[in-house]
Scaffold this motif. Structure first.
Motif, PDB file in Angstrom:
ATOM      1  N   MET A 108       0.914  -1.527   0.257  1.00  0.00           N
ATOM      2  CA  MET A 108      -0.560  -0.125   0.396  1.00  0.00           C
ATOM      3  C   MET A 108       0.411   1.384   0.353  1.00  0.00           C
ATOM      4  O   MET A 108       0.379   1.817  -0.553  1.00  0.00           O
ATOM      5  CB  MET A 108      -0.745   0.046   1.475  1.00  0.00           C
ATOM      6  N   ARG A 109       1.851   1.026   0.409  1.00  0.00           N
ATOM      7  CA  ARG A 109       2.879   2.365   0.740  1.00  0.00           C
ATOM      8  C   ARG A 109       3.462   3.032  -0.346  1.00  0.00           C
ATOM      9  O   ARG A 109       3.825   3.669  -1.042  1.00  0.00           O
ATOM     10  CB  ARG A 109       3.179   2.512   1.911  1.00  0.00           C
ATOM     11  N   ASN A 110       4.082   1.743  -1.295  1.00  0.00           N
ATOM     12  CA  ASN A 110       4.700   2.121  -2.628  1.00  0.00           C
ATOM     13  C   ASN A 110       3.598   2.345  -3.943  1.00  0.00           C
ATOM     14  O   ASN A 110       4.138   2.822  -4.015  1.00  0.00           O
ATOM     15  CB  ASN A 110       4.761   0.711  -2.835  1.00  0.00           C
ATOM     16  N   LEU A 111       2.446   1.560  -3.786  1.00  0.00           N
ATOM     17  CA  LEU A 111       0.986   2.461  -4.369  1.00  0.00           C
ATOM     18  C   LEU A 111       1.017   3.711  -3.795  1.00  0.00           C
ATOM     19  O   LEU A 111       0.913   5.042  -5.193  1.00  0.00           O
ATOM     20  CB  LEU A 111      -0.055   1.793  -4.175  1.00  0.00           C
ATOM     21  N   LYS A 112       0.443   4.500  -2.239  1.00  0.00           N
ATOM     22  CA  LYS A 112       1.019   5.871  -2.986  1.00  0.00           C
ATOM     23  C   LYS A 112       2.028   6.189  -3.145  1.00  0.00           C
ATOM     24  O   LYS A 112       2.075   7.482  -3.720  1.00  0.00           O
ATOM     25  CB  LYS A 112       1.090   5.874  -0.817  1.00  0.00           C
ATOM     26  N   ASN A 113       3.035   6.391  -2.765  1.00  0.00           N
ATOM     27  CA  ASN A 113       4.353   7.139  -3.076  1.00  0.00           C
ATOM     28  C   ASN A 113       4.381   6.832  -4.572  1.00  0.00           C
ATOM     29  O   ASN A 113       4.669   8.133  -5.237  1.00  0.00           O
ATOM     30  CB  ASN A 113       6.026   6.078  -3.107  1.00  0.00           C
ATOM     31  N   LEU A 114       3.937   6.090  -4.859  1.00  0.00           N
ATOM     32  CA  LEU A 114       4.091   5.977  -6.807  1.00  0.00           C
ATOM     33  C   LEU A 114       3.472   7.272  -7.235  1.00  0.00           C
ATOM     34  O   LEU A 114       3.521   7.530  -8.584  1.00  0.00           O
ATOM     35  CB  LEU A 114       3.387   4.724  -7.180  1.00  0.00           C
ATOM     36  N   MET A 115       2.089   6.769  -6.959  1.00  0.00           N
ATOM     37  CA  MET A 115       0.873   7.764  -7.302  1.00  0.00           C
ATOM     38  C   MET A 115       0.566   8.822  -6.722  1.00  0.00           C
ATOM     39  O   MET A 115       0.463   9.661  -7.489  1.00  0.00           O
ATOM     40  CB  MET A 115      -1.081   6.923  -6.592  1.00  0.00           C
ATOM     41  N   ASP A 116       1.582   9.575  -5.133  1.00  0.00           N
ATOM     42  CA  ASP A 116       1.422  10.496  -4.756  1.00  0.00           C
ATOM     43  C   ASP A 116       2.661  10.850  -4.375  1.00  0.00           C
ATOM     44  O   ASP A 116       3.110  10.670  -3.535  1.00  0.00           O
ATOM     45  CB  ASP A 116       0.302  11.015  -3.604  1.00  0.00           C
TER      46      ASP A 116
END
Length: 507
Positions: free
Chosen positions: A488-496
């Motif tokens: 989830m954190r990796n997705l957050k860092n990628l998107m935002d």
């Protein structure tokens, strides 16, 4: 930009915290105006820039004066959450009317490292739509247009700020209905429903909102517009990107439009309101309903007598069958009134013969049905008047469903005014409420670790339909593995990557 607006903005920016605190105390509205969340929960502000005059100038150029809210009194309704428990200190609300404006706003905020809190109807119970510090509030309330309805496929395309009840009224005139029904339907926005993957009373029949969303338009943190507005029921081309944003609570992107699969309006609707001796009997009645009523069941709700007692105390409503330890509500929706009525009567008589229920009433007319449903819908309105209410939205295996309420009642003892439970029995979603005289950090620390530890032990979920938001984020590692959270954190860092979207929420 005119000097008067700049001076007013500067004044608000300088004195908001002190004035609001004094206002709360002097008018004795401590419940209406809670303490600032940052103080109550001891939160540290992230490394975001504060608003400056040239930022305000830019937003005014994009939206015009009517698109900005800076007045102290007007800001308060955006800064305080639906439950009146949380309170931010935002000095600016932006109200775009088009996706292109949202794109310009996010591009600018991302470039200048300004935090953004997106808000729909602000009806959530986890603090996901309320600022924690001085985030810019991006209100979707003016993006409320119904764009198109394909009556052949029953697909509705609309903007994210449409109020759920308004959509339902529009569809009702065309013999259709929304696949979701919530107590807050008169004020919640469909965009907020989607961003929390809201459930509601008819999930048993129509499934999660996620399964009824065919397409989305989303603005990413950098301002790019992601068009996933396909209205086909089947589209297996590549990654299903829209699912990233359903249930992500505005942390990955801002939903601006949606294509929703709607359902035919039933020709025959009936409601059973039943009273039983205990929850064991309720489970037997529910299991029998699954077999006897099967395809026509559209909702299965339960509430205990403490809930009913509270509704009767704070509203002009009362139980239509007298007082019983626990109540079961079953709604049926079909296409043949005679067929449905015969099935219901057989089911009702059989439950009485087997002593699963002690009493009950069947409502057939629209007026009768609405009156009985209003008892369920008035619960939230009632517990606001019952002191400070800690509200928990959890999923549990059915055998543990009401035992959990009884256990918490014993655990709280005299520390609480009232412990009561109600919810969506059909999908195992329990709304546990603990009413106390006033909020304190000590009582919070006494309640929450125990509740979430027990939910974990019982293999349940700490959030059934309202998301994680701000209030549940620290308990997420109890339910999700470290691999899940790191993904989830990796997705957050990628998107935002700059973390400007709804900071302090979920993660």
């Amino acid at each position: 930009m005119n000097v008067r607006m700049l001076q007013r903005f500067k004044k608000i920016k300088d004195v908001t915290s002190s004035v609001l605190s004094v206002f709360s105390v002097e008018t004795n509205h401590l419940h209406t105006y809670p303490n600032f969340t940052k103080n109550t929960f001891d939160v540290d502000r992230g490394p975001y820039r504060s608003l400056e005059e040239h930022h305000l100038t830019y937003f005014r150029d994009v939206l015009g004066e009517n698109g900005l809210v800076v007045d102290l009194c007007d800001l308060e309704k955006y800064n305080v959450d639906f439950m009146k428990h949380l309170r931010g200190g935002s000095t600016l609300v932006l109200r775009p009317t088009a996706t292109e404006q949202v794109s310009k706003i996010l591009s600018f905020c991302n470039h200048h490292h300004l935090a953004v809190c997106t808000q729909g109807g602000n009806t959530g119970i986890c603090g996901g739509a309320t600022p924690i510090f001085d985030e810019i509030i991006l209100s979707m309330e003016l993006m409320n247009k119904i764009i198109h309805l394909d009556e052949l496929s029953s697909v509705l395309t609309c903007e994210a700020g449409c109020v759920l009840e308004n959509l339902d009224h529009y569809l009702n005139e065309r013999n259709l209905m929304m696949p979701i029904d919530l107590g807050a339907k008169g004020s919640c926005h469909i965009g907020g429903n989607i961003s929390t993957n809201a459930g509601g009373i008819r999930l048993y029949r129509y499934g999660n909102l996620q399964g009824n969303i065919l397409g989305l338009e989303v603005v990413k943190a950098n301002g790019e517009i992601l068009n996933c507005m396909n209205t086909l029921k089947k589209d297996n081309t590549g990654f299903h990107l829209k699912h990233l944003f359903i249930g992500s609570e505005g942390t990955l992107g801002i939903i601006t439009k949606a294509a929703i699969q709607c359902v035919p309006k039933p020709k025959s609707v009936k409601l059973l309101f039943l009273g039983a001796q205990n929850f064991t009997k309720i489970l037997k009645a529910f299991n029998k309903a699954r077999h006897d009523l099967g395809e026509i069941i559209s909702a299965v709700e339960v509430m205990d007598h403490q809930t009913m007692e509270m509704v009767e105390e704070y509203t002009d409503l009362s139980s239509p069958i007298g007082r019983y330890p626990i109540y079961l509500i079953i709604e049926t929706s079909g296409s043949d009134e005679t067929h449905d009525e015969e099935k219901l009567n057989r089911y009702f008589e059989s439950c009485m013969d087997k002593h699963f229920i002690l009493n009950g009433v069947v409502a057939s007319s629209t007026t009768q049905i609405q009156k009985l449903w209003s008892i369920r819908e008035k619960i939230a309105e009632s517990f606001y008047k019952d002191g400070y209410v800690f509200s928990y939205d959890i999923s549990l295996p059915l055998p543990s469903y009401y035992d959990f309420v009884t256990e918490m009642r014993h655990y709280m003892g005299e520390k609480s005014h009232r412990v009561f439970g109600f919810g969506h029995l059909g999908d195992g979603n329990l709304h546990l409420q603990i009413s106390v005289k006033e909020f304190s950090k000590e009582i919070l620390d006494y309640i929450e670790p125990h509740i979430y530890k027990r939910v974990e032990e019982l293999k349940g979920s700490i959030s059934a339909e309202h998301g994680i938001g701000f209030l549940k984020r620290k308990y997420l590692p109890m339910i999700k593995s470290s691999v899940n959270i790191s993904t989830m954190r990796n997705l957050k860092n990628l998107m935002d990557p700059k973390g400007i979207l709804n900071p302090y929420k979920v993660l």
